[in-house]
Motif scaffolding. Structure first.
Motif, mmCIF file in Angstrom:
data_model
loop_
_atom_site.group_PDB
_atom_site.id
_atom_site.type_symbol
_atom_site.label_atom_id
_atom_site.label_comp_id
_atom_site.label_asym_id
_atom_site.label_seq_id
_atom_site.Cartn_x
_atom_site.Cartn_y
_atom_site.Cartn_z
ATOM 1 N N GLN A 254 0.813 -1.212 0.000
ATOM 2 C CA GLN A 254 0.000 0.000 0.000
ATOM 3 C C GLN A 254 0.852 1.271 0.000
ATOM 4 O OE1 GLN A 254 -2.890 0.042 3.127
ATOM 5 N NE2 GLN A 254 -4.012 1.738 2.247
ATOM 6 N N ASP A 255 1.926 1.309 0.795
ATOM 7 C CA ASP A 255 2.749 2.513 0.852
ATOM 8 C C ASP A 255 3.494 2.757 -0.461
ATOM 9 O OD1 ASP A 255 4.365 0.240 1.425
ATOM 10 O OD2 ASP A 255 5.875 1.513 2.364
ATOM 11 N N VAL A 256 3.951 1.682 -1.099
ATOM 12 C CA VAL A 256 4.632 1.806 -2.394
ATOM 13 C C VAL A 256 3.647 2.318 -3.442
ATOM 14 C CG1 VAL A 256 5.752 0.532 -4.272
ATOM 15 C CG2 VAL A 256 6.374 0.068 -1.891
ATOM 16 N N TRP A 257 2.436 1.784 -3.430
ATOM 17 C CA TRP A 257 1.426 2.222 -4.396
ATOM 18 C C TRP A 257 1.091 3.693 -4.190
ATOM 19 C CZ3 TRP A 257 0.009 1.685 -8.986
ATOM 20 C CH2 TRP A 257 -1.213 2.144 -9.454
ATOM 21 N N ALA A 258 0.912 4.119 -2.938
ATOM 22 C CA ALA A 258 0.579 5.521 -2.655
ATOM 23 C C ALA A 258 1.679 6.451 -3.179
ATOM 24 C CB ALA A 258 0.364 5.715 -1.156
ATOM 25 N N LYS A 259 2.932 6.065 -2.972
ATOM 26 C CA LYS A 259 4.041 6.896 -3.453
ATOM 27 C C LYS A 259 4.153 6.852 -4.973
ATOM 28 C CE LYS A 259 6.592 6.666 0.830
ATOM 29 N NZ LYS A 259 7.726 6.134 1.558
ATOM 30 N N THR A 260 3.824 5.721 -5.566
ATOM 31 C CA THR A 260 3.830 5.605 -7.027
ATOM 32 C C THR A 260 2.771 6.520 -7.629
ATOM 33 O OG1 THR A 260 4.618 3.319 -6.912
ATOM 34 C CG2 THR A 260 3.544 4.006 -8.968
ATOM 35 N N VAL A 261 1.581 6.486 -7.068
ATOM 36 C CA VAL A 261 0.481 7.348 -7.535
ATOM 37 C C VAL A 261 0.883 8.819 -7.417
ATOM 38 C CG1 VAL A 261 -1.867 8.114 -6.973
ATOM 39 C CG2 VAL A 261 -1.352 5.667 -7.110
ATOM 40 N N ALA A 262 1.515 9.168 -6.295
ATOM 41 C CA ALA A 262 1.951 10.558 -6.108
ATOM 42 C C ALA A 262 3.023 10.937 -7.123
ATOM 43 C CB ALA A 262 2.471 10.746 -4.683
ATOM 44 N N ARG A 263 3.977 10.043 -7.333
ATOM 45 C CA ARG A 263 5.064 10.328 -8.279
ATOM 46 C C ARG A 263 4.522 10.490 -9.699
ATOM 47 N NH1 ARG A 263 10.690 7.188 -7.866
ATOM 48 N NH2 ARG A 263 10.539 8.219 -5.858
ATOM 49 N N LEU A 264 3.517 9.686 -10.046
ATOM 50 C CA LEU A 264 2.918 9.772 -11.380
ATOM 51 C C LEU A 264 1.917 10.918 -11.494
ATOM 52 C CD1 LEU A 264 2.323 5.972 -12.013
ATOM 53 C CD2 LEU A 264 3.983 7.437 -13.167
ATOM 54 N N GLN A 265 1.589 11.529 -10.365
ATOM 55 C CA GLN A 265 0.607 12.606 -10.293
ATOM 56 C C GLN A 265 -0.755 12.152 -10.820
ATOM 57 O OE1 GLN A 265 2.571 15.891 -12.288
ATOM 58 N NE2 GLN A 265 3.629 16.446 -10.397
ATOM 59 N N PHE A 266 -1.114 10.901 -10.478
ATOM 60 C CA PHE A 266 -2.423 10.363 -10.847
ATOM 61 C C PHE A 266 -3.480 10.932 -9.913
ATOM 62 C CE2 PHE A 266 -1.269 5.924 -12.796
ATOM 63 C CZ PHE A 266 -0.797 6.545 -13.934
ATOM 64 N N SER A 267 -4.634 11.223 -10.475
ATOM 65 C CA SER A 267 -5.788 11.563 -9.646
ATOM 66 C C SER A 267 -6.284 10.274 -8.984
ATOM 67 C CB SER A 267 -6.896 12.151 -10.519
ATOM 68 O OG SER A 267 -7.427 11.133 -11.368
ATOM 69 N N LYS A 268 -7.232 10.408 -8.058
ATOM 70 C CA LYS A 268 -7.806 9.214 -7.427
ATOM 71 C C LYS A 268 -8.452 8.307 -8.472
ATOM 72 C CE LYS A 268 -8.706 11.094 -2.863
ATOM 73 N NZ LYS A 268 -9.716 11.395 -1.843
ATOM 74 N N GLN A 269 -9.111 8.903 -9.447
ATOM 75 C CA GLN A 269 -9.766 8.116 -10.490
ATOM 76 C C GLN A 269 -8.738 7.396 -11.362
ATOM 77 O OE1 GLN A 269 -12.729 7.623 -9.473
ATOM 78 N NE2 GLN A 269 -13.993 8.487 -11.085
ATOM 79 N N HIS A 270 -7.676 8.086 -11.718
ATOM 80 C CA HIS A 270 -6.629 7.441 -12.509
ATOM 81 C C HIS A 270 -6.018 6.277 -11.728
ATOM 82 C CE1 HIS A 270 -6.549 11.336 -14.796
ATOM 83 N NE2 HIS A 270 -6.551 10.452 -15.777
ATOM 84 N N ALA A 271 -5.792 6.477 -10.443
ATOM 85 C CA ALA A 271 -5.232 5.405 -9.613
ATOM 86 C C ALA A 271 -6.177 4.212 -9.557
ATOM 87 C CB ALA A 271 -4.939 5.928 -8.205
ATOM 88 N N ARG A 272 -7.473 4.468 -9.450
ATOM 89 C CA ARG A 272 -8.443 3.367 -9.409
ATOM 90 C C ARG A 272 -8.481 2.614 -10.735
ATOM 91 N NH1 ARG A 272 -14.087 4.842 -7.629
ATOM 92 N NH2 ARG A 272 -14.283 2.578 -7.543
ATOM 93 N N VAL A 273 -8.403 3.348 -11.842
ATOM 94 C CA VAL A 273 -8.361 2.690 -13.153
ATOM 95 C C VAL A 273 -7.115 1.811 -13.240
ATOM 96 C CG1 VAL A 273 -8.068 3.076 -15.640
ATOM 97 C CG2 VAL A 273 -9.756 4.412 -14.376
ATOM 98 N N ALA A 274 -5.976 2.333 -12.793
ATOM 99 C CA ALA A 274 -4.741 1.555 -12.820
ATOM 100 C C ALA A 274 -4.872 0.298 -11.960
ATOM 101 C CB ALA A 274 -3.568 2.406 -12.339
ATOM 102 N N GLU A 275 -5.468 0.420 -10.793
ATOM 103 C CA GLU A 275 -5.676 -0.747 -9.930
ATOM 104 C C GLU A 275 -6.529 -1.798 -10.640
ATOM 105 O OE1 GLU A 275 -7.295 0.761 -6.264
ATOM 106 O OE2 GLU A 275 -5.521 1.996 -5.902
ATOM 107 N N CYS A 276 -7.554 -1.334 -11.318
ATOM 108 C CA CYS A 276 -8.403 -2.266 -12.071
ATOM 109 C C CYS A 276 -7.622 -2.962 -13.173
ATOM 110 C CB CYS A 276 -9.614 -1.526 -12.649
ATOM 111 S SG CYS A 276 -10.835 -1.006 -11.425
ATOM 112 N N LEU A 277 -6.730 -2.229 -13.831
ATOM 113 C CA LEU A 277 -5.881 -2.840 -14.852
ATOM 114 C C LEU A 277 -5.055 -3.969 -14.257
ATOM 115 C CD1 LEU A 277 -4.465 0.211 -16.852
ATOM 116 C CD2 LEU A 277 -6.199 -1.423 -17.591
#
Length: 90
Positions: free
Chosen positions: A12-35
């Motif tokens: 979870q912590d790695v994913w949170a930092k990855t999302v921040a580094r990629l500057q993904f919105s919450k929706q983009h992060a959720r789409v990525a998780e679904c992928l």
């Protein structure tokens, strides 16, 4: 959303930092998780209560951001950033 055990490759912590580094919105992060759960566009749309068109817009934007040509390359580029985050934590 589906639980991440065994399917989702990041802590979870790695994913949170990855999302921040990629500057993904919450929706983009959720789409990525679904992928990462192997979902197709229709499944993602259903999971997130979005239209298929909206899902495809998110995927296109994410692809442009990461200069990825398709779903597989998008996933690989996200994994590469997550691996860098893991290395940075070590």
């Amino acid at each position: 959303m589906h639980s991440p055990e065994n399917l989702f490759p990041f802590e979870q912590d790695v994913w949170a930092k990855t999302v921040a580094r990629l500057q993904f919105s919450k929706q983009h992060a959720r789409v990525a998780e679904c992928l990462f759960h192997g979902m197709g566009d229709k499944q993602i749309a259903s999971e997130m209560f979005l239209s298929i068109h909206t899902v495809r817009i998110y995927l296109r934007r994410m692809g442009r951001l990461l200069k990825a040509q398709g779903r597989t390359e998008l996933i690989l580029r996200i994994v590469a950033v997550a691996q860098q985050v893991q290395r940075d934590q070590s």
